[in-house]
Motif scaffolding. Structure first.
Motif, mmCIF file in Angstrom:
data_model
loop_
_atom_site.group_PDB
_atom_site.id
_atom_site.type_symbol
_atom_site.label_atom_id
_atom_site.label_comp_id
_atom_site.label_asym_id
_atom_site.label_seq_id
_atom_site.Cartn_x
_atom_site.Cartn_y
_atom_site.Cartn_z
ATOM 1 N N ASN A 1 46.872 53.320 -27.671
ATOM 2 C CA ASN A 1 46.050 52.797 -26.579
ATOM 3 C C ASN A 1 45.470 53.913 -25.721
ATOM 4 O OD1 ASN A 1 46.381 50.076 -27.278
ATOM 5 N ND2 ASN A 1 48.321 49.934 -26.178
ATOM 6 N N GLU B 1 50.809 46.178 -23.273
ATOM 7 C CA GLU B 1 50.482 45.975 -24.685
ATOM 8 C C GLU B 1 49.903 44.585 -24.915
ATOM 9 O OE1 GLU B 1 50.248 47.251 -28.663
ATOM 10 O OE2 GLU B 1 50.906 48.395 -26.915
ATOM 11 N N LEU C 1 40.680 46.239 -27.778
ATOM 12 C CA LEU C 1 40.161 47.304 -26.925
ATOM 13 C C LEU C 1 39.004 48.026 -27.600
ATOM 14 C CD1 LEU C 1 40.570 48.625 -24.200
ATOM 15 C CD2 LEU C 1 42.271 50.153 -25.236
ATOM 16 N N ASN D 1 40.562 45.713 -33.404
ATOM 17 C CA ASN D 1 41.383 45.879 -32.207
ATOM 18 C C ASN D 1 40.606 45.404 -30.979
ATOM 19 O OD1 ASN D 1 41.993 47.739 -29.747
ATOM 20 N ND2 ASN D 1 43.853 47.840 -30.992
ATOM 21 N N LEU E 1 46.329 44.302 -23.320
ATOM 22 C CA LEU E 1 45.271 44.963 -24.080
ATOM 23 C C LEU E 1 44.881 44.182 -25.325
ATOM 24 C CD1 LEU E 1 46.401 48.707 -23.826
ATOM 25 C CD2 LEU E 1 44.597 47.569 -22.535
ATOM 26 N N LYS E 2 45.805 43.347 -25.812
ATOM 27 C CA LYS E 2 45.512 42.546 -26.991
ATOM 28 C C LYS E 2 44.830 41.221 -26.651
ATOM 29 C CE LYS E 2 49.207 44.317 -29.963
ATOM 30 N NZ LYS E 2 50.450 43.970 -30.706
#
Length: 821
Positions: A525, A26, A144, A142, A29-30
């Motif tokens: 995700n 998590e 991603l 976001n 991905l951020k």
């Protein structure tokens, strides 16, 4: 650990099932560096051969340009003074729009410097994707999602096609557009020194790509954006903030204009004399060629609905309304789906202006198919009539749609508990599944009655019938023609139904994934990643039509001489001459080593275009010093004693001496004034005109009716990029010398024994000078003042813009507010 931190950790653990790996994923991905890395890795893998092994596509347009520019490129490699005049095409033209070396380095210089390690093609692809990525990150998207949309931008089919075709400057200009849009929005939001420096540097980088059509179309959108913001400012009573934004914009535009004065000041000066210059600009029919028919917008969903492209060797066969097309205008059907969702659901202040930009770009792309708008803009909007190919407006539509898709993505991610939205997605999902199976089963029947031939293709068949004295309708309805066209139509029908199947499948998959996500059947995700895979697969599938042939990079940039080039070099080492291609004046094959009467450029001098359209005959060919002719006509070559040849079969070309060619300069016996252009061109095209005897002027000059006549000998030059010179003998009284060099008033100066004399336009395209009695030397030098001025202005603009950006970064970093990247 504080109570607050415990609560935060507890919430994170709940979201990731309290798994340490889940927490790590998590956070990963951020992280913006993950998004940057994803873009770099994916594009590097997809374009590995091009990016790192330096394989190159066929790129016909690049090859054509290289032949036009070869002589000046070689000169610039060996000399410190750049070649400002290209003597090898059109009898000579300024080199500004062909191969113009920048005096001072900038961002493009950095990219070119690392080219030996990473191809500039891959570097620009990454640069474009990162521009979208940082723009979306600035808009709080976001991480991603931002990286996937960045990839979708650089993989957009039209942009990738430009690399395959060799439209390099257009491709480079497009890849910088995200940074221009980003810096514009950043400056609007922040209104500070960093924003001003960022905007100026982005705009300079865009303009240095030297494709003004792309930049102009982006300026149109930014102008609409500014008006939109003005309306909001009046409504919200924030005029002061908008006023400051406007002032900073004007400063940014001014600095960028200074910074790119080299070469654009010279380009602007030249444009007034080109076929795109003057008040009328391009002729409407020419300007509106390659207009997008409204029916072809269906290709945004199904790219091969009308055959997609007609590039030879692609396996495709376009049958739409344009003459031909080499590139899809396709950004991905799921990107379009998400953009449409942004239209209906996004509350972002940017959604409306972006959609307005999309609609306006689509309307302007229709060109001749929407004359109410196209003709009005052509006649009244400054600069609009300088450009052709209205479909190019869709370049702007595509970048805006990428940003809109991110806004749509954001809305979807926030719709988990919206039952009404879930229901709509479910209905759409099952609807497109149904349509997919209907097309699969009955598509061939549904679409079988389509024409599968566009108007340009029908016209070509009609021309064939007329050339063979066959009635067109009889020919088109004959059993032989129907037997010929039947398998072609069957192949095209399959191409269409396959494309529709793919589009419907992706739409069904897109709506299905959204439905599954909003019903909490898949995690956020996973949903984003799967959507991203579908987007990249979709674009990669369409892009497979390109790069059918890749060639290993050649260490040498040398263009090999053919047998005709060698003959001309061996037999004319001491003389200047031109070569004229009888079959096709646009042919640049011979321009690498020879001075040509023709060539190709989208903005050739208007005088050359006038001659080609109205007065191209052997009189004009002779006065252009065309000592040699090139033809594919074997009979002509035999009749006039061809001295060399190259190729074989239908592609064989012959070199034929032209005994009537004039020297590079000569004295005439008579001056004739014809001020009216049509009258002048009519006389030039008549058989009664003898260029050896008469010179046609456009204004009267004071001279005796009996002109002096001396002997002219051209002085061989090391190069012809800056000057030409002639020795004069036995000139006992004032004479008039016609010089077979193209007339261009900005930069050429003539000197008689060192004293400046005026240059007159002669025979519409050539130069002439009044030569005083007893003159021994005539010299013409090309040293435009605009070039000297542009170098100084560019240095000022580049230095100030760069310093502002650096100072802005330093100030914001000191305040811990560096949020540009």
């Amino acid at each position: 650990m504080s109570k607050r931190n415990k609560v935060v950790r507890k919430n994170i653990n709940k979201q990731t099932n309290e798994s340490p790996i889940g927490i790590f994923i998590e956070s990963l991905l951020k992280n913006k560096w993950f998004g940057i890395g994803l873009i770099v890795i994916v594009l590097s893998i997809m374009f590995f051969k091009i990016g790192f092994l330096h394989y190159e596509p066929e790129a016909p347009d690049t090859n054509q340009w290289r032949k036009s520019a070869y002589d000046v490129i070689k000169y610039n490699e060996e000399h410190s003074d750049p070649a400002l005049w290209n003597s090898n095409i059109f009898g000579g033209m300024p080199n500004y729009l062909i191969s113009f070396p920048y005096k001072y380095p900038f961002t493009n210089t950095i990219i070119n410097t690392i080219h030996s390690v990473v191809s500039w093609k891959l570097t620009y692809l990454i640069l474009g994707a990162l521009g979208i990525f940082f723009l979306l990150r600035f808009l709080k998207m976001n991480n991603l999602v931002a990286s996937i949309c960045g990839l979708a931008f650089s993989l957009s089919s039209h942009y990738v096609a430009l690399l395959d075709m060799g439209h390099n400057t257009k491709f480079q200009a497009i890849m910088i557009l995200p940074w221009v849009l980003y810096s514009f929005i950043y400056l609007k939001e922040k209104r500070n020194l960093l924003g001003l420096g960022f905007f100026a540097v982005s705009l300079i980088s865009e303009l240095r790509a030297n494709h003004l059509q792309i930049t102009y179309y982006m300026f149109l959108f930014l102008g609409v954006f500014w008006i939109y913001e003005l309306v909001l400012a009046i409504k919200n009573k924030t005029i002061k903030a908008h006023g400051l934004f406007t002032i900073l914009l004007l400063i940014g535009f001014t600095l960028s204009a200074l910074a790119v004065a080299n070469p654009h000041l010279s380009n602007f000066e030249y444009s007034k004399y080109s076929m795109r210059g003057g008040e009328g600009g391009l002729e409407k029919g020419y300007a509106q060629s390659w207009s997008m028919h409204p029916a072809e917008f269906v290709e945004f969903l199904f790219p091969d609905f009308f055959g997609g492209i007609s590039t030879q060797g692609s396996g495709k066969s376009y049958w739409g309304w344009m003459q031909f097309t080499q590139a899809y205008h396709y950004t991905g059907v799921i990107i379009l789906l998400l953009g449409v969702l942004a239209f209906f659901y996004s509350k972002s202040k940017y959604a409306k202006i972006l959609w307005l930009g999309v609609v306006l770009a689509m309307i302007m792309s229709m060109g001749r198919h929407f004359p109410l708008v196209s003709n009005f803009l052509h006649d009244h909007l400054p600069g609009f009539n300088k450009f052709r190919v209205p479909a190019t407006h869709l370049v702007i539509m595509q970048i805006l749609m990428i940003v809109l898709s991110a806004l749509g993505f954001k809305e979807v991610l926030n719709k988990k508990d919206d039952e009404k939205f879930n229901k709509i997605m479910k209905i759409c999902f099952f609807s497109f599944v149904g349509l997919f199976f209907i097309n699969l089963v009955a598509g061939s029947t549904i679409f079988k009655d389509m024409a599968f031939m566009g108007a340009p293709e029908i016209e070509r068949y009609a021309e064939y019938a007329n050339e063979n004295n066959i009635d067109v309708n009889q020919f088109m309805n004959s059993p032989q023609f129907q037997d010929h066209i039947r398998p072609i139509k069957a192949e095209r029908l399959k191409l269409l139904t396959d494309s529709v199947s793919m589009g419907l499948f992706l739409l069904a998959a897109g709506f299905g994934l959204i439905f599954f996500y909003t019903k909490k059947m898949i995690s956020k995700n996973v949903f984003i990643l799967i959507i991203g895979v579908f987007i990249i697969y979709d674009l990669s599938h369409v892009n497979s039509a390109y790069f059918k042939k890749l060639y290993p990079h050649k260490d040498s940039t040398e263009i090999a001489m053919n047998s005709i080039d060698k003959y001309l070099l061996d037999n004319n080492a001491k003389g200047t001459y031109r070569v004229h291609v009888l079959d096709n004046m646009d042919d640049v094959t011979w321009a690498s080593y020879n001075q040509m009467t023709g060539g190709y450029h989208g903005a050739k001098l208007q005088r050359i275009e006038d001659l080609r359209k109205n007065a191209l005959n052997f009189n004009s060919i002779n006065m252009l010093n065309a000592r040699y002719l090139i033809t594919r006509d074997a009979q002509y070559a035999s009749n006039f004693n061809a001295v060399a040849s190259v190729g074989s079969g239908d592609n064989k070309q012959y070199l034929v001496p032209n005994m009537g060619a004039m020297d590079r300069a000569w004295f005439v016996k008579q001056l004739l004034v014809k001020e009216d252009k049509e009258d002048r061109l009519s006389f030039l095209g008549s058989k009664s005109f003898d260029p050896a005897y008469t010179a046609i002027l456009e204004e009267s000059i004071e001279m005796d009716t009996k002109l002096g006549h001396g002997i002219v000998e051209q002085i061989p030059q090391e190069d012809y990029h800056h000057k030409v010179a002639f020795n004069i003998k036995n000139l006992e009284k004032d004479g008039f010398l016609v010089v077979s060099e193209i007339y261009y008033p900005k930069g050429w100066k003539a000197y008689a024994d060192g004293k400046e004399i005026p240059i007159y336009p002669v025979n519409h395209i050539l130069r002439g000078v009044k030569v005083p009695a007893n003159t021994q030397k005539i010299e013409m030098v090309f040293a435009p003042e605009s070039y000297k001025l542009s170098k100084n202005l560019s240095l000022i603009g580049l230095v100030i813009s760069t310093l502002m950006l650096i100072a802005g970064i330093f100030i914001n970093k000191k305040k811990n507010k560096l949020d540009v990247i």
